[in-house]
Design a protein around this motif. Structure first.
Motif, PDB file in Angstrom:
ATOM      1  N   SER A 274       0.924  -1.436   0.065  1.00  0.00           N
ATOM      2  CA  SER A 274      -0.347   0.094  -0.145  1.00  0.00           C
ATOM      3  C   SER A 274       1.083   1.446  -0.059  1.00  0.00           C
ATOM      4  O   SER A 274       1.788   1.114   0.413  1.00  0.00           O
ATOM      5  CB  SER A 274      -1.086   0.092   1.521  1.00  0.00           C
ATOM      6  OG  SER A 274      -1.798   1.276   1.424  1.00  0.00           O
ATOM      7  N   ASP A 276       0.405   3.942   1.908  1.00  0.00           N
ATOM      8  CA  ASP A 276      -0.142   3.690   3.298  1.00  0.00           C
ATOM      9  C   ASP A 276       0.788   3.976   4.414  1.00  0.00           C
ATOM     10  O   ASP A 276       1.641   4.281   5.074  1.00  0.00           O
ATOM     11  CB  ASP A 276      -1.399   4.096   3.628  1.00  0.00           C
ATOM     12  CG  ASP A 276      -2.449   4.115   2.743  1.00  0.00           C
ATOM     13  OD1 ASP A 276      -2.347   5.149   2.465  1.00  0.00           O
ATOM     14  OD2 ASP A 276      -3.425   3.503   2.575  1.00  0.00           O
ATOM     15  N   TYR A 330      -1.596  -1.402   9.838  1.00  0.00           N
ATOM     16  CA  TYR A 330      -2.278   0.406   9.859  1.00  0.00           C
ATOM     17  C   TYR A 330      -3.171   0.513  11.202  1.00  0.00           C
ATOM     18  O   TYR A 330      -2.927   1.960  11.717  1.00  0.00           O
ATOM     19  CB  TYR A 330      -3.640  -0.004   9.036  1.00  0.00           C
ATOM     20  CG  TYR A 330      -4.084   0.000   7.878  1.00  0.00           C
ATOM     21  CD1 TYR A 330      -4.423   1.243   7.085  1.00  0.00           C
ATOM     22  CD2 TYR A 330      -3.225  -0.166   6.858  1.00  0.00           C
ATOM     23  CE1 TYR A 330      -4.443   1.723   5.591  1.00  0.00           C
ATOM     24  CE2 TYR A 330      -2.493  -0.188   5.499  1.00  0.00           C
ATOM     25  CZ  TYR A 330      -3.191   1.012   4.970  1.00  0.00           C
ATOM     26  OH  TYR A 330      -3.586   0.877   3.681  1.00  0.00           O
ATOM     27  N   LYS A 340     -10.031   2.905   6.845  1.00  0.00           N
ATOM     28  CA  LYS A 340      -9.115   3.405   6.496  1.00  0.00           C
ATOM     29  C   LYS A 340      -8.554   1.737   5.558  1.00  0.00           C
ATOM     30  O   LYS A 340      -8.083   1.303   4.515  1.00  0.00           O
ATOM     31  CB  LYS A 340      -7.755   3.932   6.774  1.00  0.00           C
ATOM     32  CG  LYS A 340      -7.650   5.855   7.155  1.00  0.00           C
ATOM     33  CD  LYS A 340      -6.802   6.492   7.615  1.00  0.00           C
ATOM     34  CE  LYS A 340      -7.188   7.235   8.280  1.00  0.00           C
ATOM     35  NZ  LYS A 340      -6.322   8.533   8.550  1.00  0.00           N
TER      36      LYS A 340
END
Length: 396
Positions: A274, A276, A330, A340
């Motif tokens: 990801s 992120d 996360y 998210k």
């Protein structure tokens, strides 16, 4: 009739030569023409096939057409007749340029053969390579084909092929999560060939209204449950090799999250990541790739995560460890991690066949604790499965 017999003998010889170089002594149902061509003699035949429906290197429709079998039409599933359509992409009706036969889509406005499409057909032949995971949609297509055959009084022949992910594991689907990626109460890994699954769908009357189809399965020769099997062609655009197929059952649920499974790379279902999270050294960038995925998640962006190409393809099974690992990352690095990470929670639940897994992950349960929740249903499923086996089972 003598010419027909000569064709069968010649074709069987060709199959023997091919079988000696592919998967040792394993002979798929389609290769055993001597067992099913007599059942097609004088009949009008519809085919449910795709690019995996091969005898040697020749598509099944081409082979049967050359043998003089009277074909009436070709029904095709997700990914289309030639296997090039993206996952979820609408497959359209058309015409096969080689045989001139009409092609009917089972992955568009309708997923079930229509009564009118079967009017001029006496018998239906189904041949596709499945991968053994509940959410791989070829068995959902099989469900609708069995239902249509039962409703229209059409016999069905399934030409069987081995299961490359042949084990039993994962949560059993709950009825409220029934969808095209999960039609019946089976676990993520169901441990059946597509022929055995046809017997189970038919025998358990999962098609509803006590419908029953006149079903014949042409079994695989030289194969038993647990025996490794490497697919000669990729079953769909994003399962290009044995490693991706082995990892697919565990990685597919990521499709309901913010994590890329490598669509848009040459290693789909072998890398996860990801944009992120930047704690990983490994990164990949999804692109629009013909033959893989035209519009992947995070196209043109670097994704940071894990390279699983070193995974042993023989290590087949279902695990939650990757999903739990990334959810915990996360949770430890951002606020509102649940929303998210689980960007499509309903889709995640449909793939899992239950919401219990997602809720347990959010509560911080370990994989071992979550697994305990599906063991009782898994054992009941094993007992059902035993009634429909065509091959020696594990450890037999």
């Amino acid at each position: 009739m003598g010419r027909y017999i000569r064709y069968v003998i010649l074709f069987s010889c060709c199959i023997f030569i091919y079988g000696s170089t592919h998967a040792a002594s394993v002979r798929c149902g389609a290769e055993q023409t001597d067992k099913y061509l007599p059942l097609l003699s004088g009949k009008r035949v519809a085919l449910v096939v795709n690019h995996t429906s091969l005898i040697g290197n020749t598509p099944l429709p081409d082979s049967l057409f050359s043998l003089g079998v009277r074909l009436t039409g070709i029904f095709v599933p997700e990914h289309g007749f030639r296997g090039t359509a993206d996952a979820g992409e609408t497959v359209r009706d058309g015409k096969d340029v080689r045989t001139g036969l009409p092609i009917y889509s089972l992955y568009g406005q309708t997923k079930k053969p229509q009564d009118k499409q079967l009017e001029n057909t006496d018998i239906v032949v189904f041949d596709m390579q499945d991968v053994g995971a509940r959410f791989y949609t070829y068995i959902s297509t099989l469900y609708y084909v069995i239902q249509a055959c039962a409703e229209n009084g059409k016999p069905l022949i399934v030409l069987d092929r081995p299961n490359p992910c042949d084990t039993i594991d994962g949560p059993v689907l709950q009825h409220r999560y029934r969808s095209f990626v999960g039609m019946f109460p089976i676990p993520v890994l169901h441990g059946c060939t597509i022929g055995e699954m046809a017997r189970m769908i038919n025998g358990e009357k999962w098609t509803g209204k006590h419908r029953h189809c006149q079903l014949t399965v042409i079994p695989v020769e030289g194969w038993k449950h647990g025996q490794p099997y490497s697919l000669p062609v990729k079953p769909s655009p994003n399962l290009p090799n044995d490693t991706s197929i082995a990892l697919y059952p565990s990685l597919c649920p990521f499709e309901g999250t913010a994590i890329s499974v490598g669509r848009g790379t040459t290693t789909p279902f072998q890398v996860i990541g990801s944009p992120d999270i930047h704690i990983f050294n490994f990164r990949f960038m999804p692109q629009s790739l013909p033959g893989f995925d035209k519009n992947p998640l995070y196209k043109g962006k670097y994704c940071y995560g894990l390279n699983l190409q070193g995974h042993n393809p023989a290590d087949k099974g279902f695990t939650l460890k990757y999903i739990i690992q990334f959810y915990d990352l996360y949770k430890s690095t951002m606020q509102d991690a649940e929303k998210k990470f689980f960007t499509r929670p309903q889709w995640f639940d449909l793939l899992m066949g239950t919401a219990h897994v997602r809720h347990a992950i959010i509560r911080g349960k370990s994989e071992e604790e979550i697994r305990k929740g599906w063991q009782e249903e898994l054992e009941k499923y094993r007992q059902t499965r035993n009634r429909y086996l065509l091959y020696p089972d594990y450890n037999e």
